[in-house]
Design an enzyme around this catalytic site. Sequence first.
Site, PDB file in Angstrom:
ATOM      1  CE  LYS A  69      14.616  26.104   6.625  1.00 43.12           C
ATOM      2  NZ  LYS A  69      13.511  27.053   6.290  1.00 43.12           N
ATOM      3  CE1 TYR A  75      18.975  26.390   4.515  1.00 49.02           C
ATOM      4  CE2 TYR A  75      19.959  24.246   4.054  1.00 49.02           C
ATOM      5  CZ  TYR A  75      18.857  25.101   4.051  1.00 49.02           C
ATOM      6  OH  TYR A  75      17.657  24.647   3.581  1.00 49.02           O
ATOM      7  CB  THR A  86      15.995  21.529   4.607  1.00 48.10           C
ATOM      8  OG1 THR A  86      16.972  20.720   3.934  1.00 48.10           O
ATOM      9  CG2 THR A  86      16.647  22.129   5.842  1.00 48.10           C
ATOM     10  CG  ASP A  87      17.078  16.450   3.108  1.00 47.99           C
ATOM     11  OD1 ASP A  87      17.670  17.553   3.065  1.00 47.99           O
ATOM     12  OD2 ASP A  87      17.108  15.642   2.157  1.00 47.99           O
ATOM     13  CD  GLU A  88      21.178  20.718   3.234  1.00 49.49           C
ATOM     14  OE1 GLU A  88      22.202  21.145   3.807  1.00 49.49           O
ATOM     15  OE2 GLU A  88      20.823  21.097   2.107  1.00 49.49           O
TER      16      GLU A  88
END
Length: 319
Positions: A150, A146, A122-124
């Site tokens: 990741k 979260y 994810t970009d997060e």
Amino acid sequence: MRILVTGGAGFIGSQFVRGLLTRGTDQVTVLDALTYAGNPANLAPVADRPGYTFVHGDIRDAGTVDEVMPGHDAVVHFAAESHVDRSITGAAPFVSTNVLGTQVLLDAAHRHGVARFVHISTDEVYGSIDEGAWTESQPLAPSSPYSASKAGADLLALAYHRTHGMDVVITRCSNNYGPYQYPEKLIPLFVTRLLDGGRVPLYGDGGHIREWLHVEDHCRGVELVLHKGRPGEIYHIGGGTELTNRELVDRLLAACGADWSRVDHVADRKGHDRRYALCSDKIRDELGFVPQVDFETGLAQTVAWYAEHREWWSRHADR
């Protein structure tokens, strides 16, 4: 190709599986724990297709993973706990599933000689960016439990490539939308509540900016990486449409025949990243990826899907 898809009953994983099986060129095994966001109905359109196998199991269960892994040519690893708000109130499932589960899969794939492992991220993991866009070389700076879990999984995947020589590739995507998305994320949450005549919450000033990617485009990008991506590389899959949350909500209200009187302005989320943006030049230049679903068209189709599939989402008590 025989492909093991983890989390294949979830939102993005099921789109990927439906695409593979509809074309009928691959054998697909889905491994899914069927937690609250995993739904067998997501796979009903292809459940009778030749070459499809479903295994109800947890990626953290080394015994189950070791039984399922042999004979597969590739793993495409979607399975994850993915909701930021849930990670803030309870981080343990995120660390356990996203980090430990990924390690169990990597160990089994290495042990059984699986030719390729595609890890979906994810970009997060980058945190927030004020202007410009992240490239794949950007250092990781996650803000939530979260995104930290990741990021940990990403680092494990890259470590297995560097230590064991495994053919591992990572994709990092922008915010996904489309049909079959569990109604805890912004678009399906707002659409289903508005369709039911309810109210919707908008965090802070609504100025947080996200880049939106239709789930079909995301899965097209993942397929390109599966077949053509270079081992040990990271590829961004971005949608190219940046909107503030307020701009997005304005579109959702219009699409559902509602107005701003239905919006509750609520306190901002803890550690809320202000803006995400991905540079997707690498996957475009190397693999030819270009998003095909125009955002306005994709959003209208998504709203229509939820309006036509009330039986799918009305059962979710926490919506």
